[in-house]
Design an enzyme around this catalytic site. Sequence first.
Site, PDB file in Angstrom:
ATOM      1  N   PRO A 136       6.587  84.961 144.451  1.00 34.32           N
ATOM      2  CA  PRO A 136       7.361  83.977 145.223  1.00 34.32           C
ATOM      3  C   PRO A 136       6.531  82.736 145.565  1.00 34.32           C
ATOM      4  O   PRO A 136       7.006  81.602 145.419  1.00 34.32           O
ATOM      5  CB  PRO A 136       7.765  84.745 146.485  1.00 34.32           C
ATOM      6  CG  PRO A 136       7.700  86.188 146.092  1.00 34.32           C
ATOM      7  CD  PRO A 136       6.563  86.274 145.137  1.00 34.32           C
ATOM      8  N   TYR A 137       5.299  82.965 146.004  1.00 36.01           N
ATOM      9  CA  TYR A 137       4.421  81.846 146.365  1.00 36.01           C
ATOM     10  C   TYR A 137       4.118  80.995 145.135  1.00 36.01           C
ATOM     11  O   TYR A 137       4.239  79.756 145.167  1.00 36.01           O
ATOM     12  CB  TYR A 137       3.134  82.387 146.973  1.00 36.01           C
ATOM     13  CG  TYR A 137       2.155  81.323 147.415  1.00 36.01           C
ATOM     14  CD1 TYR A 137       2.360  80.620 148.596  1.00 36.01           C
ATOM     15  CD2 TYR A 137       1.022  81.028 146.661  1.00 36.01           C
ATOM     16  CE1 TYR A 137       1.466  79.645 149.013  1.00 36.01           C
ATOM     17  CE2 TYR A 137       0.121  80.059 147.068  1.00 36.01           C
ATOM     18  CZ  TYR A 137       0.345  79.369 148.243  1.00 36.01           C
ATOM     19  OH  TYR A 137      -0.538  78.406 148.642  1.00 36.01           O
ATOM     20  N   SER A 138       3.717  81.643 144.033  1.00 32.01           N
ATOM     21  CA  SER A 138       3.360  80.914 142.816  1.00 32.01           C
ATOM     22  C   SER A 138       4.536  80.090 142.309  1.00 32.01           C
ATOM     23  O   SER A 138       4.386  78.902 141.961  1.00 32.01           O
ATOM     24  CB  SER A 138       2.895  81.894 141.733  1.00 32.01           C
ATOM     25  OG  SER A 138       1.773  82.633 142.163  1.00 32.01           O
TER      26      SER A 138
ATOM     27  N   SER B  66       7.164  79.052 143.992  1.00 36.48           N
ATOM     28  CA  SER B  66       7.535  77.992 144.925  1.00 36.48           C
ATOM     29  C   SER B  66       6.585  76.808 144.822  1.00 36.48           C
ATOM     30  O   SER B  66       7.008  75.651 144.916  1.00 36.48           O
ATOM     31  CB  SER B  66       7.574  78.523 146.363  1.00 36.48           C
ATOM     32  OG  SER B  66       6.285  78.820 146.854  1.00 36.48           O
ATOM     33  N   LYS B  67       5.309  77.072 144.605  1.00 36.28           N
ATOM     34  CA  LYS B  67       4.348  75.978 144.487  1.00 36.28           C
ATOM     35  C   LYS B  67       4.492  75.249 143.153  1.00 36.28           C
ATOM     36  O   LYS B  67       4.240  74.041 143.066  1.00 36.28           O
ATOM     37  CB  LYS B  67       2.921  76.501 144.686  1.00 36.28           C
ATOM     38  CG  LYS B  67       2.653  76.950 146.129  1.00 36.28           C
ATOM     39  CD  LYS B  67       2.878  75.832 147.147  1.00 36.28           C
ATOM     40  CE  LYS B  67       2.394  76.190 148.535  1.00 36.28           C
ATOM     41  NZ  LYS B  67       2.568  75.089 149.508  1.00 36.28           N
TER      42      LYS B  67
END
Length: 227
Positions: free
Chosen positions: A133-135, A137-138
């Site tokens: 999710p973090y990867s 989103s960035k």
Amino acid sequence: MTGTRTAVVTGGMSGLGAAAAARLAEDGVKVVTLDLAAGADVRVDVSDAAAVRDAAGRIGPVDILVNSAGVVGPNMPLWKVPLDGWQHTFAVNVGGTFHTCKAFVPGMRERGWGRIVNIASMAGKDGNPNMSPYSASKAAVIALTKSLGKELATSGVLANVIAPAVVETPMNANTDPAALAHITSLIPMGRLGRPEEVAELVSWLASDRVSFSTGAVYDISGGRATY
């Protein structure tokens, strides 16, 4: 442009946001911090579009926007990520960036000068395991900034994005130790970055010193960057 400039820094009460706010203040910029944390100049959830619009109306004209508010999200394989964890990560990291840009960019365009600095991550380029999710989103923040930079290219408003490797911040204190060890091992310098090092890059990107760069991705990674 003359006179004191005003900057809005989201996530301005800790980590990269706090370091950026302090560095911009050293440059003589009037800084307004947006954060959910106590002590912020304006307490707002950046994932709430209406709240961001309301805050922008109260703050008034802004010359510099630094989007540093973010969450790490779930640390687990993609197939185990709960839907609400995925959605919340995007709501803050991507939605927050979208909402603030939508709120503040029109005024910058009208005045013919502005600087937008979005904080992404090396994870948005390389993809960190157990951090989908973090990867993702960035990566979205990077692409959003590239598009925005092209849209604003002749307006006097520049939009650029920073992709740090892992930095010593409170946000990363909550990251799974195994994941943290893995992403630290990828840094050739063999150490974490420091918030003040990223803040120096923010300072430049928020100033008149940058003039022929927009929609660009600036790595600050201790040598980790692969492309």
